[in-house]
Write an enzyme that holds these catalytic residues in place. Structure first.
Site, PDB file in Angstrom:
ATOM      1  N   VAL A   5      -0.694  -8.410  -2.001  1.00 39.23           N
ATOM      2  CA  VAL A   5      -1.592  -9.319  -2.734  1.00 39.23           C
ATOM      3  C   VAL A   5      -2.871  -9.565  -1.939  1.00 39.23           C
ATOM      4  O   VAL A   5      -3.649 -10.461  -2.255  1.00 39.23           O
ATOM      5  CB  VAL A   5      -0.894 -10.676  -3.014  1.00 39.23           C
ATOM      6  CG1 VAL A   5       0.334 -10.477  -3.894  1.00 39.23           C
ATOM      7  CG2 VAL A   5      -0.511 -11.403  -1.727  1.00 39.23           C
ATOM      8  N   ARG A  56       9.015 -10.416   4.162  1.00 36.84           N
ATOM      9  CA  ARG A  56      10.407 -10.074   3.887  1.00 36.84           C
ATOM     10  C   ARG A  56      11.083  -9.376   5.061  1.00 36.84           C
ATOM     11  O   ARG A  56      12.267  -9.117   5.029  1.00 36.84           O
ATOM     12  CB  ARG A  56      10.493  -9.153   2.660  1.00 36.84           C
ATOM     13  CG  ARG A  56      10.098  -9.845   1.392  1.00 36.84           C
ATOM     14  CD  ARG A  56      10.169  -8.885   0.215  1.00 36.84           C
ATOM     15  NE  ARG A  56       9.514  -9.454  -0.948  1.00 36.84           N
ATOM     16  CZ  ARG A  56      10.117 -10.260  -1.799  1.00 36.84           C
ATOM     17  NH1 ARG A  56      11.353 -10.594  -1.635  1.00 36.84           N
ATOM     18  NH2 ARG A  56       9.447 -10.745  -2.838  1.00 36.84           N
ATOM     19  N   HIS A  92       2.029  -7.461  -7.881  1.00 38.43           N
ATOM     20  CA  HIS A  92       2.394  -8.854  -7.604  1.00 38.43           C
ATOM     21  C   HIS A  92       1.194  -9.798  -7.635  1.00 38.43           C
ATOM     22  O   HIS A  92       1.271 -10.911  -7.127  1.00 38.43           O
ATOM     23  CB  HIS A  92       3.118  -8.941  -6.244  1.00 38.43           C
ATOM     24  CG  HIS A  92       4.416  -8.176  -6.212  1.00 38.43           C
ATOM     25  ND1 HIS A  92       5.054  -7.813  -5.055  1.00 38.43           N
ATOM     26  CD2 HIS A  92       5.194  -7.704  -7.223  1.00 38.43           C
ATOM     27  CE1 HIS A  92       6.166  -7.151  -5.342  1.00 38.43           C
ATOM     28  NE2 HIS A  92       6.263  -7.065  -6.654  1.00 38.43           N
ATOM     29  N   ILE A 127       1.957   4.092  10.308  1.00 37.92           N
ATOM     30  CA  ILE A 127       1.170   4.352   9.094  1.00 37.92           C
ATOM     31  C   ILE A 127      -0.301   4.599   9.414  1.00 37.92           C
ATOM     32  O   ILE A 127      -0.942   5.451   8.805  1.00 37.92           O
ATOM     33  CB  ILE A 127       1.327   3.159   8.119  1.00 37.92           C
ATOM     34  CG1 ILE A 127       2.774   3.095   7.636  1.00 37.92           C
ATOM     35  CG2 ILE A 127       0.378   3.272   6.936  1.00 37.92           C
ATOM     36  CD1 ILE A 127       3.140   1.778   6.960  1.00 37.92           C
ATOM     37  N   ASN A 132       7.428   5.307   6.122  1.00 34.68           N
ATOM     38  CA  ASN A 132       7.938   3.968   6.438  1.00 34.68           C
ATOM     39  C   ASN A 132       8.699   4.007   7.762  1.00 34.68           C
ATOM     40  O   ASN A 132       9.411   4.967   8.050  1.00 34.68           O
ATOM     41  CB  ASN A 132       8.863   3.474   5.309  1.00 34.68           C
ATOM     42  CG  ASN A 132       9.064   1.973   5.343  1.00 34.68           C
ATOM     43  OD1 ASN A 132       8.087   1.222   5.356  1.00 34.68           O
ATOM     44  ND2 ASN A 132      10.296   1.525   5.379  1.00 34.68           N
ATOM     45  N   CYS A 182     -10.185 -27.041 -17.773  1.00 40.44           N
ATOM     46  CA  CYS A 182      -9.287 -27.888 -18.567  1.00 40.44           C
ATOM     47  C   CYS A 182      -8.507 -28.902 -17.730  1.00 40.44           C
ATOM     48  O   CYS A 182      -7.757 -29.706 -18.280  1.00 40.44           O
ATOM     49  CB  CYS A 182      -8.323 -27.012 -19.370  1.00 40.44           C
ATOM     50  SG  CYS A 182      -6.988 -26.302 -18.378  1.00 40.44           S
TER      51      CYS A 182
END
Ligand code: ZN
Length: 247
Positions: free
Chosen positions: A98, A29, A116, A233, A215, A152
């Site tokens: 993720v 993003r 997420h 960070i 941040n 399935c």
């Protein structure tokens, strides 16, 4: 504070893409994000396109196959959070990522809430069966271009939440409960612009937690934060979390 003097404060750490860029995972993003360069890529992670178009699924599996997410390693920031937990401090991670790097760094799975979903797991859209993503990728490598559910035959996807899907209400509910209960809330590497994850920072502050924003760029919650840290960070988080265990 609701904690008794003898009890350890509950520490909540909300993490976004910024914590994983040191591990080589791009911020989709961000200003240089993949979606900005290829708007068509957004279709690959949009539920309706994915379910209705076999060609989109074929492309999505090729992207998953090449994804750096599955080979990335945790960095100093992930290890610092896991280290805090190992030191006996009650810690819960709420992540927008993720990549599964918190668990790889040593955080117990039950203490990581993946808002997420996870790129390291697949789920069947028909029967709900789940399994390790590497198993599905192995089938793609072996020549299947759109591997179906081993149980399935249904369409498989990663457990990551696509556009057009809802977040898991159980996971979100637990995240809200932790946010309300914690004494310290770190928001790390998140632009805090994507709800509902972003709203958790405000909720933590409303419920009396000490809010620390780590941040590189300004966030909408800097004004209500008790501390705003702009340094990288990878150095900031080990230092800040180290202060919690220093006596
Ligand atoms: Zn199935």
């Amino acid at each position: 504070m609701s904690a008794t003097p003898s009890s350890q404060p509950l520490v909540a750490v909300l993490t976004g893409a910024g914590i994983s860029t040191d591990s080589g995972i791009p911020d989709y993003r961000g200003p240089n994000g993949v979606w900005r360069k290829d708007p068509d890529a957004e279709k690959l992670v949009t539920y309706d396109y994915y379910m209705n178009d076999p060609e989109i699924r074929r492309r999505a599996w090729q992207v998953r196959r090449r994804a750096v997410t599955l080979t990335a390693e945790p960095n100093a920031a992930h290890r610092a959070i896991a280290g805090l937990e190992k030191a006996g401090v009650p810690v819960r991670v709420i992540t927008q990522n993720v990549d599964g790097l918190h668990q790889l760094a040593g955080m117990p799975d039950r203490k990581v809430l993946e808002l997420h979903g996870s790129a390291r797991q697949f789920v069947c859209t028909q029967c709900g069966g789940r399994g390790p993503m590497e198993d599905a990728i192995a089938r793609v490598e072996a020549g299947e271009d759109d591997p179906g559910c081993p149980i399935c035959g249904g369409i498989l996807k990663s457990t990551t939440v696509m556009f057009g899907e809802h977040l898991d209400p159980a996971v979100l509910g637990e995240a809200v409960a932790i946010t309300k209960a914690c004494q310290v809330f770190f928001a790390v590497g998140s632009s805090l612009q994507v709800h509902p994850a972003a709203g958790l920072a405000g909720l933590a502050a409303e419920h009396g937690a000490r809010l620390v924003v780590v941040n590189a760029e300004p966030t909408p919650y800097d004004e209500v934060a008790d501390e705003v840290v702009r340094e990288p960070i990878g150095t900031a988080l080990p230092r800040l979390l180290g202060e919690l265990t220093a006596h």
